[in-house]
Design a protein around this motif. Structure first.
Motif, PDB file in Angstrom:
ATOM      1  N   LEU D 140       6.641  -7.200   4.879  1.00 54.58           N
ATOM      2  CA  LEU D 140       7.026  -7.178   3.467  1.00 54.58           C
ATOM      3  C   LEU D 140       5.815  -6.840   2.597  1.00 54.58           C
ATOM      4  O   LEU D 140       5.880  -6.011   1.687  1.00 54.58           O
ATOM      5  N   LEU D 143       4.979  -3.199   2.890  1.00 54.56           N
ATOM      6  CA  LEU D 143       5.923  -2.374   2.142  1.00 54.56           C
ATOM      7  C   LEU D 143       5.607  -2.423   0.650  1.00 54.56           C
ATOM      8  O   LEU D 143       5.572  -1.382  -0.026  1.00 54.56           O
ATOM      9  N   GLU D 244      13.152 -12.427  -0.710  1.00 54.42           N
ATOM     10  CA  GLU D 244      13.676 -11.121  -1.120  1.00 54.42           C
ATOM     11  C   GLU D 244      12.902 -10.647  -2.337  1.00 54.42           C
ATOM     12  O   GLU D 244      12.959 -11.273  -3.399  1.00 54.42           O
ATOM     13  N   VAL D 246      12.516  -8.113  -5.271  1.00 50.81           N
ATOM     14  CA  VAL D 246      13.297  -7.154  -6.046  1.00 50.81           C
ATOM     15  C   VAL D 246      12.315  -6.300  -6.829  1.00 50.81           C
ATOM     16  O   VAL D 246      11.624  -6.806  -7.721  1.00 50.81           O
ATOM     17  N   CYS D 247      12.231  -5.041  -6.460  1.00 46.29           N
ATOM     18  CA  CYS D 247      11.278  -4.139  -7.110  1.00 46.29           C
ATOM     19  C   CYS D 247      12.035  -3.167  -8.006  1.00 46.29           C
ATOM     20  O   CYS D 247      13.255  -3.165  -8.046  1.00 46.29           O
ATOM     21  N   GLY D 250      14.116  -0.807  -5.602  1.00 46.78           N
ATOM     22  CA  GLY D 250      14.770  -1.279  -4.390  1.00 46.78           C
ATOM     23  C   GLY D 250      14.381  -2.714  -4.091  1.00 46.78           C
ATOM     24  O   GLY D 250      13.571  -3.318  -4.793  1.00 46.78           O
ATOM     25  N   THR D 251      14.994  -3.267  -3.057  1.00 50.54           N
ATOM     26  CA  THR D 251      14.686  -4.634  -2.670  1.00 50.54           C
ATOM     27  C   THR D 251      14.340  -4.657  -1.188  1.00 50.54           C
ATOM     28  O   THR D 251      14.692  -3.758  -0.429  1.00 50.54           O
ATOM     29  N   ALA D 252      13.643  -5.738  -0.790  1.00 57.21           N
ATOM     30  CA  ALA D 252      13.351  -5.939   0.632  1.00 57.21           C
ATOM     31  C   ALA D 252      13.493  -7.417   0.932  1.00 57.21           C
ATOM     32  O   ALA D 252      12.993  -8.252   0.181  1.00 57.21           O
ATOM     33  N   ARG D 253      14.179  -7.725   2.017  1.00 51.38           N
ATOM     34  CA  ARG D 253      14.462  -9.118   2.371  1.00 51.38           C
ATOM     35  C   ARG D 253      13.997  -9.406   3.789  1.00 51.38           C
ATOM     36  O   ARG D 253      14.205  -8.607   4.691  1.00 51.38           O
ATOM     37  N   ILE D 254      13.375 -10.563   3.964  1.00 48.88           N
ATOM     38  CA  ILE D 254      12.989 -10.986   5.313  1.00 48.88           C
ATOM     39  C   ILE D 254      13.559 -12.375   5.590  1.00 48.88           C
ATOM     40  O   ILE D 254      13.986 -13.083   4.677  1.00 48.88           O
TER      41      ILE D 254
END
Lengths: 340, 340, 340, 340
Positions: D140, D143, D244, D246-247, D250-254
C-alpha cells in the motif's frame, strides 16, 4: 398469487430524464400497469412522450391529469419544488402516489405534507428511496433482522460518483447524495438520526473550484449507533455504493459488485459501474413493481411521508454542520400515530 | 421504446412446478402478456391454476387451447416426451412457442421438429436455454465478443447441485444437467461440439447407490477449444454454476456470487444459493420478457430448434461416452439455411 | 525450541540463477547455516560468487567440495543431467542433500538413485518440490487432512506463465511445468497417479511456432480421483498457480492472490505476480530453512527420492500421452520399505 | 549481497510472551544474529530461557548484560514503564536498540528519550511499529508513493480483536490498539496528526462492564486528510486489520486476508485469523531481520524515537478526546534536525 384487478392507469408527472425512464419502465418492464397520462409544463415534451405510448394523453396541468377517468395512480417525477402542489392535488383526488425523492425541498414543506396526509387519515404516498428495493440492501436488512450478528453498533458507508453535474455545490453532496444514506441508516437500523457532523479533507483536485469534495459525514442515532459516510462525487473512477454493518458478533458488507472477474495484462479484477442507472436499475424496477402491486391490492407500503420528512430534517442539520464545522443536533416533531 | 400492440394471450401447457411458476411469472412479473389458457392432462390441476387467474380457461387438450381466439402464443412446460406433439400442433396454428428444455427427449425427434419448422419456412420456436439470459453469462458473452482477450482456448465449468431428485440416474447428469453447459459452450464460443469424453472418479458417499456422481465431462469443439465440466449433483453444500473462459491474452470467470460478505464466528464469506430458482430467477424473468417482447414485435429470437437438436446430439454422444468409457464423436446433420 | 548445534556449512553446487539465489538465501535469510563452498564447472563464476561470501571456497569439482571439513551438507542446483553424479558422490560422503527438481532427467536414472539410497540404508535426499512449503498449499493440505470436507474427488489446477524461455518445446510443458502439479497431486491427495491424458486446443497465437501451448492434462489416481491441469506458459498476463480441491462435502481453492484491492479507472482488482520468484519466494525460504533445521537435528524430511522417481515416471507417461494423443498408464516399481 | 561481518550478539530484555518469542525468532528464523544474553527481573525465568539457548547468559540487571563483551545490540521487550531506563543505559554503551512499542508510556518520557538520543548525536533506536514490515502495508505504501492514484484524501481503518485481556480499560483501546493506526497513518501518508475525536456507540454486549468498546476514532492531519479508525477489541469473531486509502483518482484496500476459499455447508469464504501472531508473524520476522541487517551494516533504519514520541502525543490527545467527548488538538515539539 391472487387474482388481479384491472390494469393500473398511471399518470407520470414530469417527463425529464427520470420521468421518461419511469414511463419506459411502466410500459416495458412492469406487470399490471400502463401509462395513461403524462404531464409536463413543456407541452411539446409531454406530447412527444405521450405519442410513443398507446392510449396515453399529454397534459400540462397535473390537476387535469389526476381528474381523468383512466388515471388511478400518480408517479411524481417533476423537480423537487413542484412536489408539494402535486401531492396536495393527489390528496384531493385521494390518489396513491409514488413520489421521487426528495419528498419536498425542505423540512417545513415536508411537514406540511405530513400534516395533509394525517388529515386525510390514511397513507397515500410512497417516497422514492429506491435503495430499499436493491437486492443487496434487502439481504443486509434481512440479516440484521435475524439478530444473529447481535445489535448493530456502527455502519460504514461509501458513496462515490464519477463526476458531479455542472452547478453542483458543497451542500448538494448532503442534500442530493447523502440523503440516500440517511434513509438507509434509518431503515436498516430502525433508528432516528440525532446528530450530524461533517469533516472535509483538503478537496480533491478532481473537485470543481470551490466544491468541498469529498466529505466525511458522521451520524449519531437514537439507538446508540455511529454511522459514517464517505461521499466523493468526483472520484473519477466509477459509481460505488457500499455499506458495512458492524454488529456485536460480526459484520456484513454489501456493494463490492464482483460479478465477473477477469485476469489480463498483469491485473485481476472487474469493471466498476459508471452510474446509478447501471448499479440500481433492478432496484428501480422492483420499486415501481412493488408500488403497482401494493396499489392494486389497495395498500400503501414502502417509505412514508414521515421518512421523507425525517431525511429533510437531517439534511438541514447536515448542511449546517458542513457550513459551521460543528456537530449539529437533529430536531424532529413528534411522530404521528399514522406513521408508528 | 416503440408503441406496443395489445397484450399477448399466452397458453401455458403443463402446470407442474415449472409451468405453474411461468403462470405466476407472466401474471405478476412480465409486462405485456397475460395467461389466457392453461393445459394439463390432470383436469383438476388445470382448473385450480386457471381459477387463480382472471380470464384464464383450463384445458386438457393442447390443441383445443391453441385453437382459442384469446391464445396468441404458447409456452410449453409439459414433460419432455409431450413436447413433440405440442410443437407440431403449434406449427399447425403457426403460433410462436417458448419451449422449455429439452426441445425433445432425443436427437431423432429433435430432427423431426427441425424438419417441420423448416417446412413451415420460418422460425416459430424459442428453446428454453435460460442461461443465455443470465446477467453474468451475458457479460461474459459480451466480453468474448469484443475480442480484447483474444480467441477462447478453454472453458472451465463447475455445475453443482445440493442433491439429485429421487430416481436420478448417471445418464441424467449428462441429459438434464450438462445440457446447460452444452448450450452455453456453443453459444459463448460460437463453436459446435465435436467429441465428448466422460471421466468418473470414485463416486461421492453423498451419491445414491449406483449413481456415478460427480462426473468430469470434456468437450472438443470445431473451433479447436477444449471445454471441461465438473458436474456434481449431490454436493450437499449448495447450487453453483461457474464458468471461466481462458483466452489467448486473459481469462474471465463468472458465478462466484459474492453479493454480501459477512465476518462472524471466525469466518468471512457469504451464502451459497441452494437451488436454480434462487440463482437464475432473474434469468427466467428476462427470458420470458424477451420472448413476449419479440413475439409482440412479430419476431423470433433466442435459442433455436437447431440449438435444441445440437444439444440432443451431444447428449447422446455424452451418454455413450459415459457408458463405454471412451471418447465419442458427435454427429450432426448439415445445418439448414433457416438456422444459419 | 531446542538448543542448536553449530552452524551448518553448506556446499552449493551450481551457481546459475537458481544456485546464486540459494547462496543469497542461505547467507541472508536462513538461520543456522552458511555457505562454505560453491561449485561450478565455470571456475570464474564460482570464484566470483565465493568472493562475496566470507569464508567460502570456490571449487570446480563437486567431490572436492564434499570432502572439505567445513562442508556438512549439499545443495544441488546444477543442471538436471549433472544431478546423478552429484547425488552418488554425496552418498559416498553420507552427506545430507537438498536436490533441486528434477531429481534426475528420467525415470531410469531416478531409479538408480533410489537403489543407491536404499543401499545406503537411510534417507539422505530432500527433493526441491518447494510448493509443499507454500503457505497456501500447506493450508489446503491441512484442511484436507482434517477430513471435514470428506474425501477429495477432483483437483482442478491452473498453472500459467507470462512467457516460455527461448528453446522451449511442447514436452517441456509436461517435464518442467506440470511436474509441480504431479508432485502436488500426490502430496495433497496421498495417491499415486495411474494414467495421464493430454488434450491440446488450437495453440494460442502467443505460443512460439510449433509449440502446443496451452495444454489440458488429466491425471487418474489410484485413490479414484480425477485431476485436471491447465498449463499455459505463454499467457502473457501473469504467473498464476491455483488449485481447487473438490471433496464430497465441499471445495477449497487457493491461489487467487488477492492481497491488495484497488479501485481506479473504472476497474477494481489487483496485481498478478509476474514470475515464480514473486509468487513462491516465501516457499523457497521456508523450504531451505526446513532443510537446514531438519539436517541440524539429524533428520531427513520433505519430498523423497521416491517422490522424485514417481514424478519422473508420470512425466514419461505424460510426454507419450501428448505425442500419441492417447491415455497412457503410468508404471511404477514396487515402493521400497525405506519410503513407506 | 555484500559480505557480512560476524554474527550479531543480541541481549533480549524482558522474557515475557513477547520477549520469549523474540528469542525464538532470533535463534530459529533470523539470519546473522544470535541471543547471547537474556534479562529479566525474574531470575528464574531468565535462567530458564537462557538454558534453552547455546552460549546465552541470564541476567537480572540490563546494565550488566549491556556491558558484556558478547552483546552488540539490545532488543527491549520489557513492560513499557521499564523502557526509559533501558534505553538510557543502552545510550551509555552506544548500543543499537530495537525497542518494542510503546517507546515509553507517555509523551513526557518519550521527549526525554528524544532529547537523550539527540545529545548522543546519532540515531540508535528503532521502535517496534512492526506493521511497517507487513507485506500488505508495504504494498500500500509503495502504491501511494508512486502517486498514480493521486493525493490520499482519507484513510479508513478497521482494527478488531477477538477479546480484550483481563484488566483492560477504555483508554487502552487508544493507548494499546489505536497506536498502530497512529503510526500507520503517519507513515503511509507522511503527515502528522493534528487533532483527534473519539465517538462511542452504545457498548457491545461483548464488552466487559464499563468498557466503551467499540470506539470510532477520527484523526485530522497536517496534510489535510481525514482518517477514521474502528477499534473493536471484543468483536468475538476474529482478529482483523484493514486499511483503505481513498485517493483523488482511486482507492486501495488491504487486509481482506483471502488466502484459501472454501465452499461448504451453504457458505463460501475462509478463515479469519484469531490473533496478531497469526496475522503479523511475517511482519515480526521481517522487522527483526531488517534490524539485524541494518545493525550489521552499521545503520539505523525503521521507525525512530520521533515516531515513538509523536504517537505518544497523539495517544494523550486521544484519551482526552475519549474522556471529554470533544475534539482535541495534538501538540508536538518542533522536530529536531536528527529526525528530519
Amino acid at each position: 398469487m391472487t387474482q388481479r384487478a384491472e390494469t393500473l392507469g398511471v399518470a407520470v408527472i414530469g417527463t425529464g430524464k427520470m420521468g421518461a425512464d419511469h414511463v419506459r419502465r411502466i410500459q416495458e418492464v412492469t406487470s399490471g400497469a400502463r401509462v395513461t397520462a403524462v404531464v409536463d409544463v413543456d407541452a411539446e415534451r409531454a406530447k412527444m412522450v405521450a405519442a410513443r405510448v398507446d392510449g396515453c394523453t399529454a397534459y400540462t396541468d397535473p390537476a387535469a391529469a389526476m381528474a381523468a377517468a383512466d388515471v388511478h395512480a400518480v408517479l411524481v417525477a417533476s423537480p423537487g419544488p413542484a412536489h408539494e402542489a402535486a401531492l396536495l392535488t393527489a390528496f384531493e383526488h385521494d390518489l396513491p402516489v409514488l413520489c421521487e425523492k426528495p419528498l419536498t425541498p425542505d423540512a417545513a414543506s415536508a411537514l406540511r405534507i405530513l400534516e395533509a396526509e394525517r388529515k386525510l387519515g390514511h397513507r397515500r404516498v410512497q417516497v422514492g428511496f429506491m435503495r430499499r428495493y436493491d437486492a443487496e440492501y434487502m439481504k443486509l436488512k434481512s440479516l440484521l433482522e435475524t439478530g444473529q450478528l447481535g445489535r448493530p453498533l456502527m455502519l460504514h458507508n461509501r458513496h462515490r460518483n464519477v463526476a458531479s453535474a455542472p452547478g453542483w455545490t458543497s451542500e448538494m453532496l448532503i442534500n442530493d447524495s447523502v440523503t440516500h444514506e440517511m434513509d438507509v441508516t434509518r431503515w436498516l437500523l430502525g433508528h432516528e438520526i440525532t446528530a450530524v457532523t461533517v469533516l472535509t479533507p483538503t478537496p480533491s483536485d478532481n473537485a470543481p473550484d470551490g466544491i468541498r469534495d469529498p466529505q466525511f459525514v458522521i451520524f449519531e442515532t437514537d439507538g446508540g449507533a455511529i454511522v459514517d459516510v464517505e461521499i466523493y462525487v468526483n472520484c473519477g473512477f466509477g459509481y460505488q455504493v457500499q455499506a458495512e454493518a458492524v454488529c456485536e458478533r460480526g459484520t456484513a458488507r454489501i456493494g463490492d459488485g464482483h460479478a465477473m472477474v477477469t485476469h489480463a495484462a498483469g491485473r485481476w479484477g472487474g469493471i466498476i459501474a459508471q452510474d446509478f442507472v447501471e448499479r440500481f436499475a433492478d432496484a428501480y424496477d422492483r420499486e415501481v413493481q412493488a408500488w403497482v402491486d401494493a396499489t392494486r391490492r389497495g395498500e400503501v407500503t414502502g417509505p412514508s411521508v414521515w421518512d421523507g420528512y425525517a431525511v429533510a430534517a437531517v439534511c438541514e442539520a447536515g448542511v449546517r454542520a458542513l457550513e459551521e464545522g460543528v456537530r449539529v443536533e437533529v430536531e424532529l416533531v413528534e411522530r404521528p400515530a399514522l406513521y408508528q
